[in-house]
Design a protein around this motif. Structure first.
Motif, PDB file in Angstrom:
ATOM      1  N   LEU A  73      14.429 -19.760  31.568  1.00 32.24           N
ATOM      2  CA  LEU A  73      14.774 -21.109  31.121  1.00 32.24           C
ATOM      3  C   LEU A  73      15.783 -20.989  29.986  1.00 32.24           C
ATOM      4  N   GLU A  74      16.850 -21.801  30.047  1.00 33.53           N
ATOM      5  CA  GLU A  74      17.921 -21.706  29.065  1.00 33.53           C
ATOM      6  C   GLU A  74      18.237 -23.076  28.449  1.00 33.53           C
ATOM      7  N   LEU A  75      18.853 -23.022  27.305  1.00 39.72           N
ATOM      8  CA  LEU A  75      19.522 -24.179  26.706  1.00 39.72           C
ATOM      9  C   LEU A  75      20.936 -23.723  26.411  1.00 39.72           C
ATOM     10  N   MET A  76      21.940 -24.438  26.970  1.00 41.43           N
ATOM     11  CA  MET A  76      23.310 -23.927  26.906  1.00 41.43           C
ATOM     12  C   MET A  76      24.311 -25.049  26.661  1.00 41.43           C
ATOM     13  N   TYR A  77      25.235 -24.780  25.740  1.00 39.63           N
ATOM     14  CA  TYR A  77      26.407 -25.632  25.565  1.00 39.63           C
ATOM     15  C   TYR A  77      27.544 -25.039  26.381  1.00 39.63           C
ATOM     16  N   SER A  78      28.283 -25.901  27.098  1.00 36.63           N
ATOM     17  CA  SER A  78      29.372 -25.423  27.948  1.00 36.63           C
ATOM     18  C   SER A  78      30.588 -26.332  27.819  1.00 36.63           C
ATOM     19  N   MET A  79      31.730 -25.741  27.485  1.00 31.69           N
ATOM     20  CA  MET A  79      33.000 -26.472  27.427  1.00 31.69           C
ATOM     21  C   MET A  79      33.712 -26.313  28.764  1.00 31.69           C
ATOM     22  N   GLN A  80      33.872 -27.414  29.475  1.00 31.70           N
ATOM     23  CA  GLN A  80      34.442 -27.394  30.821  1.00 31.70           C
ATOM     24  C   GLN A  80      35.631 -28.359  30.908  1.00 31.70           C
ATOM     25  N   GLY A  81      36.078 -28.625  32.138  1.00 27.31           N
ATOM     26  CA  GLY A  81      37.196 -29.539  32.343  1.00 27.31           C
ATOM     27  C   GLY A  81      38.140 -29.026  33.399  1.00 27.31           C
ATOM     28  N   TYR A  82      39.418 -29.324  33.240  1.00 24.29           N
ATOM     29  CA  TYR A  82      40.414 -28.886  34.219  1.00 24.29           C
ATOM     30  C   TYR A  82      41.807 -28.963  33.613  1.00 24.29           C
ATOM     31  N   LYS A  83      42.737 -28.253  34.234  1.00 19.63           N
ATOM     32  CA  LYS A  83      44.154 -28.369  33.909  1.00 19.63           C
ATOM     33  C   LYS A  83      44.793 -29.284  34.937  1.00 19.63           C
ATOM     34  N   GLY A  84      45.482 -30.302  34.460  1.00 17.90           N
ATOM     35  CA  GLY A  84      46.065 -31.288  35.363  1.00 17.90           C
ATOM     36  C   GLY A  84      47.190 -30.720  36.205  1.00 17.90           C
TER      37      GLY A  84
END
Length: 267
Positions: A73-84
């Protein structure tokens, strides 16, 4: 930034709490990890991959005496998204391509709760399958990516067309007007464990949630009302332009797609 700091604080709290509860007779293991992401939104109108970071803490519970299987079991911050990426722009008089527009790069900040079932192939290698659920705590960039129109560079705030786009939900500066804040999906990965407590892991995450909220309603741009002084010919041209935009709008689902590589330590 405030939400980001709170997220990191929650991760640290989970790790410290789990460590404090551990004793020599308890086979439960805890640890932390940090790493890089390559993320995008996949679908018909998918974009390019964008780099990001993630950081998390975990608790691992053995499911068998010889620890062949375990639950993590984890607790995680994740920075995501995309390049246009670039897309075609059209002349609304000739309806021919007259240039391209490039969508802005977008960043999404998520807080996830991953749950993984791990199988230890050996003492130093495991494979894992599972899923995760998360919440988008912040976002930046051009929010209406999936709701772009093929004449973005021609409309302006004083036009009836721009007003119609705004009313249909194509224009906003609030992430909640475009995104589903809740995200969930499936994961698969592996980990390599070193004898000094450190490990290296790789994971792929595919979201099952359509990230763009307005696409679930599948709204079209309404036909603007005829304004005073507008001739029938002008109004028919405006109707033709709106119909052209509606024809070219892409509203298929867009889902998170993330590749993660982590370095971590088990206490």
């Amino acid at each position: 930034m405030k939400k980001f700091i709170l997220s990191l604080g929650a991760i640290a709290f989970l790790s410290l709490t789990a460590t404090a509860q551990r004793n020599p007779n308890n086979p439960v293991e805890t640890g932390m990890k940090i790493g890089g992401n390559m993320s995008t939104l996949s679908g018909e109108n998918g974009q390019d991959y964008k780099p990001g970071v993630h950081v998390g803490a975990f608790v691992e519970y053995p499911l068998s005496y010889y620890k062949k299987f375990a639950l993590q079991l984890e607790l995680m911050y994740s920075m995501q998204g995309y390049k246009g990426i670039e897309y075609d722009q059209y002349d609304l008089t000739t309806y021919k391509i007259n240039g391209t527009e490039r969508l802005e790069d977008v960043t999404h900040h998520y807080l996830y709760l991953p749950l993984q079932v791990k199988y230890y192939v050996s003492d130093n290698f495991s494979v894992e399958l599972g899923g995760q659920v998360g919440y988008m705590v912040a976002a930046s960039g051009q929010y209406d990516m999936n709701r772009y129109n093929p004449v973005r560079n021609l409309v302006n705030p004083s036009s009836g067309l721009e007003e119609a786009l705004f009313e249909a939900g194509y224009r906003s500066n609030k992430p909640k007007d475009f995104y589903e804040m809740l995200d969930y999906g499936v994961t698969a990965g592996f980990s390599v464990y070193l004898n000094n407590g450190f490990f290296i892991s790789g994971r792929y995450y595919y979201g099952l949630q359509d990230v763009y909220k307005l696409d679930n309603d599948d709204k079209k741009v309404p036909i603007p009302a005829k304004t005073p002084g507008m001739t029938d010919e002008m109004y028919q041209q405006l109707i033709g332009q709106v119909n052209f935009i509606n024809k070219h709008i892409k509203t298929d689902p867009l889902n998170n797609s993330v590749i993660q590589v982590s370095v971590g330590y088990r206490f």
